[in-house]
Design a protein around this motif. Structure first.
Motif, PDB file in Angstrom:
ATOM      1  N   SER A  69      38.018  55.896  37.300  1.00  0.00           N
ATOM      2  CA  SER A  69      38.301  56.959  38.274  1.00  0.00           C
ATOM      3  C   SER A  69      39.225  56.451  39.378  1.00  0.00           C
ATOM      4  N   TYR A  70      40.464  56.178  39.040  1.00  0.00           N
ATOM      5  CA  TYR A  70      41.396  55.660  40.045  1.00  0.00           C
ATOM      6  C   TYR A  70      42.593  56.586  40.304  1.00  0.00           C
ATOM      7  N   GLU A  71      42.775  57.606  39.458  1.00  0.00           N
ATOM      8  CA  GLU A  71      43.966  58.454  39.608  1.00  0.00           C
ATOM      9  C   GLU A  71      44.020  59.138  40.971  1.00  0.00           C
ATOM     10  N   GLU A  72      42.843  59.456  41.539  1.00  0.00           N
ATOM     11  CA  GLU A  72      42.781  60.108  42.839  1.00  0.00           C
ATOM     12  C   GLU A  72      43.530  59.302  43.901  1.00  0.00           C
ATOM     13  N   ILE A  73      43.496  57.997  43.773  1.00  0.00           N
ATOM     14  CA  ILE A  73      44.118  57.124  44.779  1.00  0.00           C
ATOM     15  C   ILE A  73      45.634  57.297  44.804  1.00  0.00           C
ATOM     16  N   PHE A  74      46.236  57.597  43.649  1.00  0.00           N
ATOM     17  CA  PHE A  74      47.694  57.758  43.590  1.00  0.00           C
ATOM     18  C   PHE A  74      48.178  58.888  44.497  1.00  0.00           C
ATOM     19  N   SER A  75      47.333  59.920  44.651  1.00  0.00           N
ATOM     20  CA  SER A  75      47.756  61.074  45.451  1.00  0.00           C
ATOM     21  C   SER A  75      47.928  60.722  46.922  1.00  0.00           C
ATOM     22  N   TYR A  76      47.397  59.572  47.345  1.00  0.00           N
ATOM     23  CA  TYR A  76      47.542  59.142  48.746  1.00  0.00           C
ATOM     24  C   TYR A  76      48.769  58.253  48.947  1.00  0.00           C
ATOM     25  N   LYS A  77      49.480  57.959  47.856  1.00  0.00           N
ATOM     26  CA  LYS A  77      50.741  57.217  47.881  1.00  0.00           C
ATOM     27  C   LYS A  77      50.690  55.942  48.742  1.00  0.00           C
ATOM     28  N   PRO A  78      49.758  55.024  48.432  1.00  0.00           N
ATOM     29  CA  PRO A  78      49.643  53.804  49.246  1.00  0.00           C
ATOM     30  C   PRO A  78      50.842  52.863  49.058  1.00  0.00           C
ATOM     31  N   ASP A  79      51.286  52.277  50.178  1.00  0.00           N
ATOM     32  CA  ASP A  79      52.285  51.201  50.116  1.00  0.00           C
ATOM     33  C   ASP A  79      51.611  49.862  49.856  1.00  0.00           C
ATOM     34  N   LEU A  80      50.345  49.768  50.264  1.00  0.00           N
ATOM     35  CA  LEU A  80      49.592  48.515  50.110  1.00  0.00           C
ATOM     36  C   LEU A  80      48.113  48.878  49.948  1.00  0.00           C
ATOM     37  N   ILE A  81      47.417  48.158  49.067  1.00  0.00           N
ATOM     38  CA  ILE A  81      45.956  48.280  48.950  1.00  0.00           C
ATOM     39  C   ILE A  81      45.335  46.985  49.443  1.00  0.00           C
ATOM     40  N   VAL A  82      44.378  47.111  50.348  1.00  0.00           N
ATOM     41  CA  VAL A  82      43.645  45.959  50.885  1.00  0.00           C
ATOM     42  C   VAL A  82      42.194  46.099  50.461  1.00  0.00           C
ATOM     43  N   THR A  83      41.634  45.053  49.836  1.00  0.00           N
ATOM     44  CA  THR A  83      40.224  45.073  49.446  1.00  0.00           C
ATOM     45  C   THR A  83      39.485  43.931  50.132  1.00  0.00           C
ATOM     46  N   ALA A  84      38.205  44.161  50.371  1.00  0.00           N
ATOM     47  CA  ALA A  84      37.322  43.115  50.915  1.00  0.00           C
ATOM     48  C   ALA A  84      35.922  43.393  50.389  1.00  0.00           C
ATOM     49  N   ALA A  85      35.401  42.479  49.582  1.00  0.00           N
ATOM     50  CA  ALA A  85      34.047  42.629  49.021  1.00  0.00           C
ATOM     51  C   ALA A  85      33.876  43.986  48.347  1.00  0.00           C
ATOM     52  N   PHE A  86      34.852  44.408  47.578  1.00  0.00           N
ATOM     53  CA  PHE A  86      34.748  45.688  46.883  1.00  0.00           C
ATOM     54  C   PHE A  86      33.861  45.560  45.650  1.00  0.00           C
ATOM     55  N   GLY A  87      33.885  44.409  45.001  1.00  0.00           N
ATOM     56  CA  GLY A  87      32.942  44.165  43.917  1.00  0.00           C
ATOM     57  C   GLY A  87      33.374  44.617  42.552  1.00  0.00           C
ATOM     58  N   GLN A  88      34.606  45.131  42.413  1.00  0.00           N
ATOM     59  CA  GLN A  88      35.095  45.540  41.098  1.00  0.00           C
ATOM     60  C   GLN A  88      36.552  45.097  40.935  1.00  0.00           C
ATOM     61  N   ILE A  89      36.930  44.767  39.708  1.00  0.00           N
ATOM     62  CA  ILE A  89      38.314  44.403  39.419  1.00  0.00           C
ATOM     63  C   ILE A  89      39.122  45.679  39.229  1.00  0.00           C
ATOM     64  N   LEU A  90      40.287  45.761  39.877  1.00  0.00           N
ATOM     65  CA  LEU A  90      41.104  46.963  39.801  1.00  0.00           C
ATOM     66  C   LEU A  90      41.881  47.004  38.483  1.00  0.00           C
TER      67      LEU A  90
END
Length: 316
Positions: A69-90
């Motif tokens: 379930s990652y397609e939703e993120i594309f609609s926000y058009k990120p220039d950069l994704i920052v993760t911290a202790a997310f616990g899953q591999i993208l």
């Protein structure tokens, strides 16, 4: 203004999210774990990151599995994704989308201690220091090229809780430090040395048990490497007996590992390997709250005496 998607869940990630809200960029979405039942009443509870996001009016997305379930993120058009202790591999499709890539704030000096419990392992292994690494994310656990790394000493008084708080703040400071270089395309990633890789997988129940056949230094580190969560334990009279804190002793004692050498006013002296010993100072007997060993010995543990053994039944 650069658009950032932040992904994280526990308290460790909150300072980094806070920092991003103060940068010259826009946090357009926060991705975190779904609300979970918590406590004896199983109350549905939001993650600390979700609570922080809502304070800032940031939209929150809570997929169960990011790979599905990652397609939703594309609609926000990120220039950069920052993760911290997310616990899953993208997934690769998500890793490849942002113009400036995906970076992760990891609580160890990579390539050491890749995985979900790096602070616990750093203390249990008796390391003199640990730290934070910011690296690019890849489709492999904490294996991306490193952008920035800073260390913090581990003192004798430190435990998982204190180091967690120190490293969470340090991680936020490092996010602030690295963002301008990322957006200026001036970072110089450093490849991890695969020959030096170690791992820190999530702590399992059986790892919480104290092995009295280890030296007092190892037992001391085991106890503080489980404090304040999940908490190390042994058994006393065939019941779980949690040990919240201990002290290292220099004196040698005759007896078997796990044997109580003395019940003193301020703690319980327990023999470890090679006649070394620790003094238990904060304990929690089965069915009771955490208490000082002194209170235990004056109350429910007043019958405890030298010569008894701890840890004789680890199956409870």
């Amino acid at each position: 203004m650069k658009r950032i998607v932040f992904m994280g869940t526990p308290d460790f990630a909150v300072p980094s999210l806070k920092q991003l809200t103060e940068e010259d960029c826009e946090v357009v979405l926060v991705v975190t774990q779904p609300d979970r039942p918590k406590g004896r009443k199983r109350v549905l509870t939001s993650s600390p990151v979700k609570e922080e996001a809502l304070k800032h009016g940031i939209p929150v997305y809570q997929p169960e599995k990011i790979k599905e379930s990652y397609e939703e993120i594309f609609s926000y058009k990120p220039d950069l994704i920052v993760t911290a202790a997310f616990g899953q591999i993208l997934p690769k499709e998500l890793l490849d989308y942002p113009k400036y890539g995906c970076i992760n704030v990891h609580a160890s000096l990579l390539p050491e201690l890749r995985g979900g419990a790096p602070i616990h392992y750093a203390i249990q292994q008796g390391k003199a220091e640990t730290g934070v690494t910011i690296m690019y994310m890849v489709e492999k656990l904490d294996a991306g090229d490193m952008l920035l790394q800073r260390s913090v000493p581990i003192t004798m008084e430190d435990h998982v809780g204190t180091m967690h708080d120190k490293l969470a703040v340090l991680g936020a400071e490092m996010v602030h430090a690295i963002l301008p270089d990322i957006f200026a395309n001036s970072v110089k990633p450093i490849q991890q040395d695969e020959t030096q890789v170690t791992f820190a997988p999530t702590i399992k129940r059986e790892q919480e048990v104290i092995d009295w056949n280890r030296s007092n230094w190892e037992v001391f580190n085991h106890i503080r490497g489980m404090h304040p969560w999940p908490v190390a334990f042994t058994t006393y009279q065939d019941k779980p007996f949690k040990i919240w804190w201990s002290e290292l002793l220099e004196q040698k004692y005759e007896g078997e590992p796990g044997q109580i050498a003395a019940c003193e006013q301020d703690g319980i002296v327990v023999i470890c390997a090679e006649n070394t010993a620790v003094k238990l100072t904060q304990v929690q007997p089965a069915g009771k709250k955490q208490m000082t060993a002194a209170d235990f010995l004056r109350g429910v543990g007043k019958e405890m005496q030298a010569g008894e053994r701890l840890g004789q039944n680890e199956e409870v």
